[in-house]
Motif scaffolding. Structure first.
Motif, mmCIF file in Angstrom:
data_model
loop_
_atom_site.group_PDB
_atom_site.id
_atom_site.type_symbol
_atom_site.label_atom_id
_atom_site.label_comp_id
_atom_site.label_asym_id
_atom_site.label_seq_id
_atom_site.Cartn_x
_atom_site.Cartn_y
_atom_site.Cartn_z
ATOM 1 N N GLU A 25 0.776 -1.151 0.018
ATOM 2 C CA GLU A 25 -0.126 0.090 0.124
ATOM 3 C C GLU A 25 0.901 1.210 -0.012
ATOM 4 O OE1 GLU A 25 -2.484 -0.482 3.324
ATOM 5 O OE2 GLU A 25 -3.709 -1.902 2.635
ATOM 6 N N ARG A 26 1.966 1.350 0.783
ATOM 7 C CA ARG A 26 2.770 2.548 0.587
ATOM 8 C C ARG A 26 3.575 2.670 -0.543
ATOM 9 N NH1 ARG A 26 5.094 4.454 5.488
ATOM 10 N NH2 ARG A 26 7.321 4.236 4.555
ATOM 11 N N LEU A 27 3.693 1.463 -1.429
ATOM 12 C CA LEU A 27 4.475 1.716 -2.658
ATOM 13 C C LEU A 27 3.248 2.204 -3.653
ATOM 14 C CD1 LEU A 27 6.764 1.328 -4.471
ATOM 15 C CD2 LEU A 27 6.018 -1.251 -4.875
ATOM 16 N N ALA A 28 2.161 1.667 -3.388
ATOM 17 C CA ALA A 28 1.180 2.182 -3.991
ATOM 18 C C ALA A 28 0.628 3.948 -4.084
ATOM 19 C CB ALA A 28 -0.196 1.298 -3.987
ATOM 20 N N ILE A 29 1.004 4.145 -2.873
ATOM 21 C CA ILE A 29 0.679 5.670 -2.934
ATOM 22 C C ILE A 29 1.852 6.485 -2.840
ATOM 23 C CG2 ILE A 29 -1.318 5.451 -1.411
ATOM 24 C CD1 ILE A 29 0.097 5.907 0.940
ATOM 25 N N GLY A 30 3.046 5.869 -3.208
ATOM 26 C CA GLY A 30 4.263 6.703 -3.662
ATOM 27 C C GLY A 30 5.129 6.906 -2.460
ATOM 28 N N ILE A 31 5.009 6.241 -1.447
ATOM 29 C CA ILE A 31 5.868 6.606 -0.213
ATOM 30 C C ILE A 31 6.774 5.416 0.398
ATOM 31 C CG2 ILE A 31 4.378 8.350 0.759
ATOM 32 C CD1 ILE A 31 3.332 6.447 2.934
ATOM 33 N N GLY A 32 6.257 4.356 -0.443
ATOM 34 C CA GLY A 32 7.235 3.026 -0.229
ATOM 35 C C GLY A 32 8.062 2.552 -1.387
ATOM 36 N N THR A 33 8.945 1.659 -0.900
ATOM 37 C CA THR A 33 9.822 1.076 -2.077
ATOM 38 C C THR A 33 9.997 -0.330 -2.326
ATOM 39 O OG1 THR A 33 11.694 0.735 -0.195
ATOM 40 C CG2 THR A 33 11.588 3.028 -1.247
ATOM 41 N N GLN A 34 10.227 -0.869 -3.226
ATOM 42 C CA GLN A 34 10.454 -2.405 -3.448
ATOM 43 C C GLN A 34 11.273 -2.893 -2.678
ATOM 44 O OE1 GLN A 34 9.140 -4.171 -5.515
ATOM 45 N NE2 GLN A 34 7.848 -2.767 -7.045
ATOM 46 N N LEU A 35 12.282 -2.194 -2.136
ATOM 47 C CA LEU A 35 13.291 -2.887 -0.955
ATOM 48 C C LEU A 35 12.389 -3.144 0.176
ATOM 49 C CD1 LEU A 35 16.024 -3.700 0.191
ATOM 50 C CD2 LEU A 35 16.253 -1.149 1.023
#
Length: 504
Positions: free
Chosen positions: A219-229
């Protein structure tokens, strides 16, 4: 001088001479070396003295204190169907039968012998000559009814019977010891089954939380604040979490098989076991008057006491063998050398009879009797040392369990504080990660610490349950409710009254 008086004097003189001659083989110098511990003066340690003294001894169904109906039923099933207990019960029957054999020697021994032979008598001038039997063939038949009664003047048969009865008591108390060991093994395995189920709950909760963290990372990656790592780090622990769950399922299945085997059942019976529901409350406490009361409460201590008594009687038997054996013998017989095959059983046969004492005197045996007495005294020494060791180990077992229970009580307090701290740390780390104030590694570290503390809490709790069971077992488990051992004076071969003439 009257004939009866003369016969009596001759018999008395003969007995005196025989008793004197028996000194040719004597037991001088062969004595037991071992001494029993003074039971009531054995020092107890601080944990035993510190424990409460108002508690009762364990009940005969001590496992019911855990409040689990399934455990109660399973222990009863094991006691009813265990092959080990069936073997122990067979040993008791065997020992009782041997005691009956020894006791039967006190009664007169009566037997009937008969011989029927078709015999040809030779014709010669030296043995039979030209008489009626010469060169004839006929029936040469005999019958005899005999009685032999051992007067047991030196108490050999009495001691041998008491020896056998003591061995039967050993077998009986060893059967109770086997039952107590079986109860302990079933309870211990059942507690481990409960621990495996608790660990399974924790492992499944760990898997769910790690899957939730993976979903949060996505979810954090989807909203642009997370990473693949972050996603990769969240996925990495999942295979290991699944493996742990599989290992716990294996442990549960193996423990069920163990419980089924203890109960003498197949694996299918164990598969029906549901999750245990154990509960136990209360502080450890001891009855008064330890260690002396252990003598009548622990089957292994009582068995060793009976073993000492049996070997003490074995010394009596060996010593009695040094003296003349006097038997009363009587017989009634008939014989026939001619006529029909059953002629010796009719009134036409010749009757013979006799009655009187027989004496057997050991004069020289090459050291056999001294060797048997030496072996008997050595067996007594071994039994005494085994008794001493068993009593010392019994006290050590009580002290060990008290020390362990006190330590586990303290550990439960420390683990509880550690669990509260780990839960608080995990909640703070998770909230900080949601707000973007920390990275994912902090969450994983806090989560791992939390689950470690949960595992540790369940392990300490299971060890506490096991240690309480160990204390009940160390106190005898309630399988003996009174002093079943022989009297104290029967345990010391140095004080045994043999009632034998001559030198010892």
């Amino acid at each position: 001088m009257p004939r009866n008086l003369w016969s009596g004097l001759c018999l008395s003189s003969l007995l005196a001479v025989l008793s004197t001659l028996s000194g040719c083989i004597n037991s001088q110098g062969i004595l037991p070396q071992a001494l029993r511990l003074n039971d009531d003066k054995l020092l107890t340690d601080k944990p035993i003295r510190k424990a409460a003294r108002k508690a009762e001894w364990p009940r005969d169904r001590w496992w019911q204190a855990y409040g689990d109906p399934q455990l109660n039923a399973w222990v009863e099933l094991a006691l009813a169907d265990s092959p080990d207990l069936a073997t122990a019960a067979a040993r008791v029957r065997q020992a009782m039968a041997m005691a009956g054999v020894a006791e039967s020697e006190h009664a007169p021994q009566v037997k009937f012998d008969a011989s029927v032979q078709r015999k040809h008598w030779p014709a010669d001038q030296y043995f039979y000559g030209p008489g009626l039997l010469g060169d004839t063939t006929g029936w040469n038949n005999t019958s005899s009814l005999g009685m032999n009664y051992d007067l047991d003047l030196w108490g050999r048969l009495r001691s041998d019977t008491e020896h056998a009865l003591s061995l039967a008591e050993v077998a009986a108390t060893e059967e109770r010891a086997a039952a107590l060991e079986l109860q302990s093994n079933v309870v211990s395995a059942y507690i481990q089954l409960a621990l495996h189920h608790a660990r399974l709950d924790i492992a499944e909760a760990e898997l769910r939380q790690r899957e939730q963290l993976l979903e949060l990372a996505r979810e954090r990656l989807a909203i642009g604040i997370g990473t693949q790592l972050e996603i990769s780090e969240a996925e990495a622990p999942l295979p290991e979490a699944h493996r742990r769950i599989d290992l716990i399922h294996e442990a549960i299945a193996l423990t069920r098989n163990q419980l089924a085997a203890l109960a003498g059942k197949g694996p299918g019976e164990g598969a029906r076991l549901e999750r245990p529901k154990l509960s136990l409350h209360g502080e450890p406490a001891l009855p008064s008057n330890l260690p002396l009361e252990l003598l009548g409460r622990r089957p292994d201590v009582v068995a060793r006491r009976w073993q000492v008594a049996a070997e003490a009687r074995g010394i009596e038997v060996a010593k009695a063998d040094f003296y003349p054996n006097v038997n009363l013998v009587a017989f009634l017989g008939s014989g026939s050398t001619t006529g029909d095959v059953l002629n010796f059983l009719t009134n036409g046969s010749k009757l013979t009879y006799g009655i009187g004492p027989t004496l057997s005197l050991p004069v020289f045996d090459g050291g056999r009797r001294r060797g048997k007495l030496g072996a008997a005294t050595a067996a007594y020494d071994i039994a005494v040392e085994q008794y001493n060791r068993t009593l010392v180990e019994a006290l050590r077992g009580v002290s060990d369990q008290l020390i362990r229970l006190h330590s586990l009580h303290e550990q439960e307090i420390f683990v509880g504080h550690g669990l509260e701290t780990a839960e608080r740390r995990y909640k703070l780390a998770e909230e900080a990660y949601r707000r973007g104030l920390t990275d994912y590694r902090r969450v994983l570290e806090a989560q791992s610490a939390l689950f470690d503390q949960q595992f540790l809490e369940q392990q300490v709790h299971a060890e506490h349950l096991t240690a309480q069971a160990g204390l009940w077992v160390a106190l005898g488990g309630g399988v003996l409710t009174e002093d079943r051992g022989p009297a104290t004076e029967q345990l010391d071969a140095h004080e045994i009254s043999l009632h034998l003439p001559g030198r010892h």
